[in-house]
Design a protein around this motif. Structure first.
Motif, PDB file in Angstrom:
ATOM      1  N   ARG A 215      42.605  36.227  44.200  1.00 28.31           N
ATOM      2  CA  ARG A 215      42.080  35.037  43.556  1.00 28.31           C
ATOM      3  C   ARG A 215      40.558  35.013  43.583  1.00 28.31           C
ATOM      4  N   TYR A 216      39.962  36.013  44.212  1.00 29.02           N
ATOM      5  CA  TYR A 216      38.498  36.121  44.241  1.00 29.02           C
ATOM      6  C   TYR A 216      38.023  37.237  43.322  1.00 29.02           C
ATOM      7  N   ILE A 217      38.394  38.483  43.627  1.00 29.13           N
ATOM      8  CA  ILE A 217      37.935  39.630  42.837  1.00 29.13           C
ATOM      9  C   ILE A 217      39.007  39.969  41.820  1.00 29.13           C
ATOM     10  N   MET A 218      38.755  39.580  40.583  1.00 26.46           N
ATOM     11  CA  MET A 218      39.737  39.733  39.521  1.00 26.46           C
ATOM     12  C   MET A 218      39.448  40.979  38.682  1.00 26.46           C
ATOM     13  N   THR A 219      40.498  41.620  38.237  1.00 23.14           N
ATOM     14  CA  THR A 219      40.358  42.776  37.363  1.00 23.14           C
ATOM     15  C   THR A 219      40.300  42.347  35.907  1.00 23.14           C
ATOM     16  N   GLU A 220      39.309  42.871  35.184  1.00 25.40           N
ATOM     17  CA  GLU A 220      39.244  42.718  33.731  1.00 25.40           C
ATOM     18  C   GLU A 220      39.724  44.044  33.151  1.00 25.40           C
ATOM     19  N   PRO A 221      41.007  44.152  32.755  1.00 27.49           N
ATOM     20  CA  PRO A 221      41.584  45.436  32.352  1.00 27.49           C
ATOM     21  C   PRO A 221      40.739  46.175  31.315  1.00 27.49           C
ATOM     22  N   GLY A 222      40.435  47.432  31.649  1.00 25.89           N
ATOM     23  CA  GLY A 222      39.677  48.280  30.741  1.00 25.89           C
ATOM     24  C   GLY A 222      38.195  47.975  30.678  1.00 25.89           C
ATOM     25  N   ILE A 223      37.737  46.953  31.405  1.00 29.69           N
ATOM     26  CA  ILE A 223      36.331  46.548  31.339  1.00 29.69           C
ATOM     27  C   ILE A 223      35.647  46.643  32.692  1.00 29.69           C
ATOM     28  N   GLY A 224      36.187  45.939  33.691  1.00 27.10           N
ATOM     29  CA  GLY A 224      35.544  45.918  35.003  1.00 27.10           C
ATOM     30  C   GLY A 224      36.159  44.876  35.908  1.00 27.10           C
ATOM     31  N   TYR A 225      35.309  44.082  36.559  1.00 26.75           N
ATOM     32  CA  TYR A 225      35.766  43.076  37.518  1.00 26.75           C
ATOM     33  C   TYR A 225      34.966  41.793  37.352  1.00 26.75           C
ATOM     34  N   ARG A 226      35.541  40.724  37.890  1.00 25.26           N
ATOM     35  CA  ARG A 226      34.867  39.434  37.908  1.00 25.26           C
ATOM     36  C   ARG A 226      35.208  38.721  39.206  1.00 25.26           C
ATOM     37  N   MET A 227      34.193  38.229  39.913  1.00 24.38           N
ATOM     38  CA  MET A 227      34.478  37.384  41.071  1.00 24.38           C
ATOM     39  C   MET A 227      34.539  35.941  40.609  1.00 24.38           C
ATOM     40  N   GLU A 228      35.654  35.296  40.861  1.00 24.43           N
ATOM     41  CA  GLU A 228      35.803  33.906  40.490  1.00 24.43           C
ATOM     42  C   GLU A 228      34.854  33.032  41.304  1.00 24.43           C
ATOM     43  N   ALA A 229      34.284  32.028  40.668  1.00 20.83           N
ATOM     44  CA  ALA A 229      33.480  31.037  41.367  1.00 20.83           C
ATOM     45  C   ALA A 229      34.426  29.949  41.859  1.00 20.83           C
ATOM     46  N   ILE A 230      34.614  29.890  43.158  1.00 23.11           N
ATOM     47  CA  ILE A 230      35.605  28.993  43.744  1.00 23.11           C
ATOM     48  C   ILE A 230      34.896  27.890  44.519  1.00 23.11           C
ATOM     49  N   THR A 231      35.177  26.651  44.142  1.00 25.97           N
ATOM     50  CA  THR A 231      34.547  25.512  44.802  1.00 25.97           C
ATOM     51  C   THR A 231      35.255  25.189  46.105  1.00 25.97           C
ATOM     52  N   GLU A 232      34.575  24.383  46.919  1.00 24.68           N
ATOM     53  CA  GLU A 232      35.156  23.988  48.203  1.00 24.68           C
ATOM     54  C   GLU A 232      36.453  23.229  48.002  1.00 24.68           C
ATOM     55  N   GLU A 233      36.513  22.449  46.897  1.00 21.80           N
ATOM     56  CA  GLU A 233      37.691  21.628  46.660  1.00 21.80           C
ATOM     57  C   GLU A 233      38.943  22.445  46.393  1.00 21.80           C
ATOM     58  N   ASN A 234      38.767  23.584  45.682  1.00 22.31           N
ATOM     59  CA  ASN A 234      39.962  24.362  45.347  1.00 22.31           C
ATOM     60  C   ASN A 234      40.074  25.646  46.151  1.00 22.31           C
TER      61      ASN A 234
END
Length: 246
Positions: A215-234
């Protein structure tokens, strides 16, 4: 009410030069904080948050360029190098590491003051960085190079730390494989996809509650990665299983 003075952090190991800085800067209305070593300078930069830094390169503990590199990991505080080193390669290296200006010794105090004024004007509209990044249950101290998960310090290898810092700084953004490899490993490793896959897997094992359903380091298939911006609330909220392929 007294007007707030801009604070200048002077990192210089020669007492006569520090005295010259103090006289010139205080007469010009600045507040001066000084130290004689690079490591102390890094600590003070994070604790007092000066408006500008005057930095010597020939320090007794570490090279001044390391101070630039460390400070640039979390802040865009203007840095003016004041050094006796006048070789082109020294100037280029300092500027490439993030110095904003370079003055060679001996210098004219009036010229230095003019450069301080110019750099402060340029910086006044820029957003200041923070010495700490928090994203969900991940907290990274960029000054001390420490990472805490759920408040507990966790050890990362130097390259794991570099990659995690890169993801945190660019959280919320889609990052291509080559972009990550270039910025974290260097241009010689643009095609070393296996490096990236291995280290992403290692990071997920350490930071993800469920590494196979990140839920933090997400795979973008065929492109790369994205780290989700996660707030304290969620941060503790349940998230639908996500693709974990690396």
């Amino acid at each position: 009410m007294n007007q707030k003075k801009n604070t200048v952090l002077v990192i210089e190991d020669e007492p006569p030069i520090r005295k010259l800085f103090n006289i010139s800067l205080e007469e010009a209305g600045y507040k001066v904080v000084e130290c004689a070593s690079g490591k102390e300078g890094i600590r003070l930069a994070a604790s007092i948050r000066p408006e500008i830094i005057l930095l010597d390169l020939g320090l007794p503990d570490i090279d001044g360029k390391e101070v630039i590199t460390s400070t640039r990991e979390w802040s865009q505080i203007p840095i003016i190098v004041c050094s006796v080193r006048n070789a082109d390669d020294e100037i280029i290296q300092a500027l490439e590491r993030g110095a904003d200006d370079y003055v060679t010794k001996p210098f004219n105090p009036d010229v230095l003051l003019a450069r301080i004024h110019a750099n402060l004007r340029k910086a006044v509209t820029q957003e200041a960085g923070e010495p700490e990044i928090v994203n969900g249950h991940i907290r990274m101290n960029l000054v001390r190079h420490e990472v805490f998960l759920h408040g507990q310090k966790v050890v990362f290898t130097p390259k794991e730390y570099d990659l995690l810092r890169y993801f945190l700084v660019h959280r919320g953004k889609m990052l291509t494989h080559k972009q990550i490899l270039k910025d974290v490993w260097g241009t010689a490793h643009l095609d070393d996809m296996q490096y990236l896959r291995v280290y992403v897997s290692q990071l997920r094992e350490k930071v993800e509650p469920e590494p196979t359903s990140p839920r933090y380091i997400m795979t973008e298939p065929g492109i790369g990665y994205r780290m989700e911006a996660i707030t304290e609330e969620n941060a503790s909220a349940t998230q639908q299983p996500a693709m974990a392929t690396v």
